[in-house]
Write a protein that holds these residues in place. Sequence first.
Motif, PDB file in Angstrom:
ATOM      1  N   THR A 104       0.979  -1.083  -0.050  1.00 21.51           N
ATOM      2  CA  THR A 104      -0.133   0.005  -0.063  1.00 21.51           C
ATOM      3  C   THR A 104       1.318   0.930  -0.048  1.00 21.51           C
ATOM      4  O   THR A 104       1.216   1.518   0.906  1.00 21.51           O
ATOM      5  CB  THR A 104      -1.135  -0.032   1.492  1.00 21.51           C
ATOM      6  OG1 THR A 104      -1.704  -1.129   1.184  1.00 21.51           O
ATOM      7  CG2 THR A 104      -1.734   1.216   1.491  1.00 21.51           C
ATOM      8  N   TYR A 146     -17.135  -9.255  -4.821  1.00 22.83           N
ATOM      9  CA  TYR A 146     -15.762 -10.167  -5.285  1.00 22.83           C
ATOM     10  C   TYR A 146     -15.501 -10.755  -6.570  1.00 22.83           C
ATOM     11  O   TYR A 146     -14.129 -10.952  -7.774  1.00 22.83           O
ATOM     12  CB  TYR A 146     -15.293 -10.993  -4.296  1.00 22.83           C
ATOM     13  CG  TYR A 146     -14.598 -10.898  -3.081  1.00 22.83           C
ATOM     14  CD1 TYR A 146     -15.265 -10.271  -1.912  1.00 22.83           C
ATOM     15  CD2 TYR A 146     -13.345 -10.343  -2.706  1.00 22.83           C
ATOM     16  CE1 TYR A 146     -14.968 -10.052  -0.632  1.00 22.83           C
ATOM     17  CE2 TYR A 146     -12.465  -9.957  -1.817  1.00 22.83           C
ATOM     18  CZ  TYR A 146     -13.323  -9.902  -0.728  1.00 22.83           C
ATOM     19  OH  TYR A 146     -12.485  -9.577   0.688  1.00 22.83           O
ATOM     20  N   TYR A 193      -8.033  -8.260   8.053  1.00 30.68           N
ATOM     21  CA  TYR A 193      -8.854  -7.310   7.266  1.00 30.68           C
ATOM     22  C   TYR A 193     -10.216  -8.234   6.942  1.00 30.68           C
ATOM     23  O   TYR A 193      -9.934  -9.776   7.583  1.00 30.68           O
ATOM     24  CB  TYR A 193      -8.373  -6.934   6.078  1.00 30.68           C
ATOM     25  CG  TYR A 193      -7.271  -6.098   5.728  1.00 30.68           C
ATOM     26  CD1 TYR A 193      -5.977  -6.288   5.988  1.00 30.68           C
ATOM     27  CD2 TYR A 193      -7.735  -4.794   6.965  1.00 30.68           C
ATOM     28  CE1 TYR A 193      -5.204  -5.692   5.736  1.00 30.68           C
ATOM     29  CE2 TYR A 193      -6.659  -4.090   6.788  1.00 30.68           C
ATOM     30  CZ  TYR A 193      -5.248  -4.368   5.862  1.00 30.68           C
ATOM     31  OH  TYR A 193      -4.873  -3.013   6.925  1.00 30.68           O
ATOM     32  N   GLN A 227      -4.784  -8.081  -6.055  1.00 28.00           N
ATOM     33  CA  GLN A 227      -4.785  -7.928  -4.862  1.00 28.00           C
ATOM     34  C   GLN A 227      -5.898  -7.701  -4.751  1.00 28.00           C
ATOM     35  O   GLN A 227      -6.037  -6.762  -4.699  1.00 28.00           O
ATOM     36  CB  GLN A 227      -4.130  -7.795  -3.886  1.00 28.00           C
ATOM     37  CG  GLN A 227      -3.859  -8.688  -2.111  1.00 28.00           C
ATOM     38  CD  GLN A 227      -3.410  -7.852  -1.277  1.00 28.00           C
ATOM     39  OE1 GLN A 227      -2.830  -6.618  -1.089  1.00 28.00           O
ATOM     40  NE2 GLN A 227      -2.606  -9.222   0.092  1.00 28.00           N
ATOM     41  N   ALA A 287      -3.005  -3.436  -2.401  1.00 27.81           N
ATOM     42  CA  ALA A 287      -4.224  -3.842  -2.216  1.00 27.81           C
ATOM     43  C   ALA A 287      -5.354  -3.319  -2.441  1.00 27.81           C
ATOM     44  O   ALA A 287      -5.373  -1.930  -2.099  1.00 27.81           O
ATOM     45  CB  ALA A 287      -4.218  -4.392   0.068  1.00 27.81           C
ATOM     46  N   THR A 288      -6.498  -4.095  -3.657  1.00 27.73           N
ATOM     47  CA  THR A 288      -7.363  -3.040  -4.151  1.00 27.73           C
ATOM     48  C   THR A 288      -8.333  -3.104  -3.763  1.00 27.73           C
ATOM     49  O   THR A 288      -8.733  -4.529  -3.887  1.00 27.73           O
ATOM     50  CB  THR A 288      -6.925  -2.879  -5.507  1.00 27.73           C
ATOM     51  OG1 THR A 288      -5.192  -2.955  -5.786  1.00 27.73           O
ATOM     52  CG2 THR A 288      -7.910  -2.374  -6.808  1.00 27.73           C
ATOM     53  N   GLN A 289      -9.146  -2.217  -2.929  1.00 17.43           N
ATOM     54  CA  GLN A 289     -10.509  -2.253  -3.043  1.00 17.43           C
ATOM     55  C   GLN A 289     -11.470  -2.454  -3.881  1.00 17.43           C
ATOM     56  O   GLN A 289     -11.791  -2.565  -5.302  1.00 17.43           O
ATOM     57  CB  GLN A 289     -11.463  -1.433  -2.018  1.00 17.43           C
ATOM     58  CG  GLN A 289     -10.997  -0.502  -2.967  1.00 17.43           C
ATOM     59  CD  GLN A 289     -10.322   0.595  -2.204  1.00 17.43           C
ATOM     60  OE1 GLN A 289      -9.154   0.476  -1.734  1.00 17.43           O
ATOM     61  NE2 GLN A 289     -10.348   2.132  -2.696  1.00 17.43           N
ATOM     62  N   TRP A 348      -9.237  -6.895  -2.062  1.00 14.78           N
ATOM     63  CA  TRP A 348      -9.561  -6.678  -0.518  1.00 14.78           C
ATOM     64  C   TRP A 348     -10.356  -5.834  -0.541  1.00 14.78           C
ATOM     65  O   TRP A 348     -11.056  -5.353  -0.995  1.00 14.78           O
ATOM     66  CB  TRP A 348      -7.837  -5.508  -0.937  1.00 14.78           C
ATOM     67  CG  TRP A 348      -7.872  -4.968   0.717  1.00 14.78           C
ATOM     68  CD1 TRP A 348      -7.190  -6.004   2.094  1.00 14.78           C
ATOM     69  CD2 TRP A 348      -7.108  -3.558   1.548  1.00 14.78           C
ATOM     70  NE1 TRP A 348      -7.265  -5.031   2.956  1.00 14.78           N
ATOM     71  CE2 TRP A 348      -6.802  -3.694   1.967  1.00 14.78           C
ATOM     72  CE3 TRP A 348      -6.885  -1.925   0.560  1.00 14.78           C
ATOM     73  CZ2 TRP A 348      -6.449  -2.517   2.678  1.00 14.78           C
ATOM     74  CZ3 TRP A 348      -6.463  -1.275   0.839  1.00 14.78           C
ATOM     75  CH2 TRP A 348      -5.844  -1.764   1.904  1.00 14.78           C
ATOM     76  N   HIS A 349     -10.947  -6.318   0.695  1.00 17.04           N
ATOM     77  CA  HIS A 349     -11.974  -5.338   1.663  1.00 17.04           C
ATOM     78  C   HIS A 349     -11.594  -5.162   3.259  1.00 17.04           C
ATOM     79  O   HIS A 349     -11.147  -6.494   4.007  1.00 17.04           O
ATOM     80  CB  HIS A 349     -13.026  -6.745   1.606  1.00 17.04           C
ATOM     81  CG  HIS A 349     -14.526  -4.854   2.317  1.00 17.04           C
ATOM     82  ND1 HIS A 349     -14.123  -4.715   3.114  1.00 17.04           N
ATOM     83  CD2 HIS A 349     -15.761  -5.307   1.599  1.00 17.04           C
ATOM     84  CE1 HIS A 349     -15.678  -4.710   3.156  1.00 17.04           C
ATOM     85  NE2 HIS A 349     -16.340  -4.818   1.831  1.00 17.04           N
ATOM     86  N   VAL A 350     -11.229  -3.871   3.802  1.00 19.17           N
ATOM     87  CA  VAL A 350     -11.192  -3.508   5.194  1.00 19.17           C
ATOM     88  C   VAL A 350     -11.343  -4.400   6.484  1.00 19.17           C
ATOM     89  O   VAL A 350     -11.165  -4.655   7.109  1.00 19.17           O
ATOM     90  CB  VAL A 350     -10.148  -2.496   5.279  1.00 19.17           C
ATOM     91  CG1 VAL A 350      -9.268  -1.866   4.084  1.00 19.17           C
ATOM     92  CG2 VAL A 350     -12.075  -1.514   4.773  1.00 19.17           C
ATOM     93  N   THR A 382      -6.057   4.733  -1.418  1.00 18.86           N
ATOM     94  CA  THR A 382      -5.655   3.634  -1.686  1.00 18.86           C
ATOM     95  C   THR A 382      -6.805   3.261  -3.683  1.00 18.86           C
ATOM     96  O   THR A 382      -7.925   3.641  -2.883  1.00 18.86           O
ATOM     97  CB  THR A 382      -6.096   1.946  -1.258  1.00 18.86           C
ATOM     98  OG1 THR A 382      -7.562   2.827   0.000  1.00 18.86           O
ATOM     99  CG2 THR A 382      -5.090   2.499   0.334  1.00 18.86           C
ATOM    100  N   HIS A 387      -6.827 -11.071  -0.478  1.00 15.77           N
ATOM    101  CA  HIS A 387      -5.764 -10.777   0.293  1.00 15.77           C
ATOM    102  C   HIS A 387      -7.368 -10.841   1.650  1.00 15.77           C
ATOM    103  O   HIS A 387      -7.822 -11.591   2.161  1.00 15.77           O
ATOM    104  CB  HIS A 387      -5.906  -9.171   0.777  1.00 15.77           C
ATOM    105  CG  HIS A 387      -4.817  -8.659   1.885  1.00 15.77           C
ATOM    106  ND1 HIS A 387      -4.821  -9.542   2.528  1.00 15.77           N
ATOM    107  CD2 HIS A 387      -5.390  -7.726   1.594  1.00 15.77           C
ATOM    108  CE1 HIS A 387      -4.435  -8.894   3.401  1.00 15.77           C
ATOM    109  NE2 HIS A 387      -4.336  -7.333   2.306  1.00 15.77           N
TER     110      HIS A 387
END
Length: 362
Positions: free
Chosen positions: A25, A157, A180, A99, A57-59, A101-103, A70, A175
């Motif tokens: 990141t 997703y 996360y 990648q 990381a990519t939401q 990602w979801h936080v 991000t 991820h």
Amino acid sequence: MTDLFSAGSTGTIELRNRIFMAPLTRSRAHDDTDIPSDMAITYYAQRASSGLIVSEATQINPQGKGYIQTPGIYTAEQVSKWREITDAVHAKGGKIVLQLWHVGRISHTHFQPDGQAPLAPSAIQPDVEVFFDGQKQPASTPKAMRVEEIENTVEDYRQAAKNAREAGFDGVEIHAANGYLIDQFLRDKTNQREDEYGGSVQNRMRFLSQVTEAVLSQWDASQVGIRLSPIGNQNDIDDSDPLGTFTYIIERLNQYGLAYLHMVERFPGLPTNNKDLKIQAALRQAWQGFYIANGDYDYLTAQNAVESEYADAVAFGRTYIANPDLAERFEVGASLNEPDPDTFYGGGEEGYTDYPFMQQDS
Ligand SMILES: C=C(C(=O)O)c1ccccc1
């Protein structure tokens, strides 16, 4: 004997070497649109001699954001800019995966659509601070996701995985590490649900299984990797039985025939105790596929890990920030640039695209 400089493949992704770039990141995307910056085209292309680049990381959707600047992979404009990045990496013979990602609860109402509470398996506020508007704030208390919201997130997703294919990536990495959203479902400290998504480890893995199958509806398993951090406590994550929990998870993941497992073995500057080392060793044995080791490796320890067949590749983070030509430097035994922590997150070209290549040193 295989070593760091051996060609090969992970799944069907052909590799020029085993020196991988870890997801990093850097907080340089456009905050209003979550579109990667144009600088990212240069940044990733500079590092194309890596055997495999794992993107930052990519939401997968707007709710999956918890940090400033991000990038996302959920709009046409984001896909278009990522396409420019993958084209630039491919033009230099590199390979790159995205990648996903979801936080989850590592967020704040500030980042959430309509100022809503962040989403998580359970409404348990994490003991972490998030950064925005120039200051740190305690993360917000999340809301426990309804089953419908879980199902919608799985669909996001799937769509994000589809978008990654349209963006020209060579594969995707799920991820599931570092506290996360997916990790929050896997661990009993953060997942205290009493429905089919909580309680037993089988239930706590249900969300990961559904996400994996959604991604596999868009990609062949040979192009899908996963990241785990069983002994990590990042972002206030924990589990009462990490060995039991992750032995089950890894044995189930073996059945999908994924391209690789990317394991966070330790965190920069944090000592690893003997108990964690034993857990790590047992979990390494449980995984049957291509194994990427990550965590404070240097050339010698990485070379040993691959030559001894402990690992099939090693992912470097901060070392890759400062050394775009890391693979070449390792090959000739050149000195390494030192990374500047002050420019890890945010800002412009400084500390991002301006680290010198070897020939620039002389
Ligand atoms: C995506 C991250 C992770 O996986 O730990 C991250 C996010 C912000 C800063 C550092 C790392």
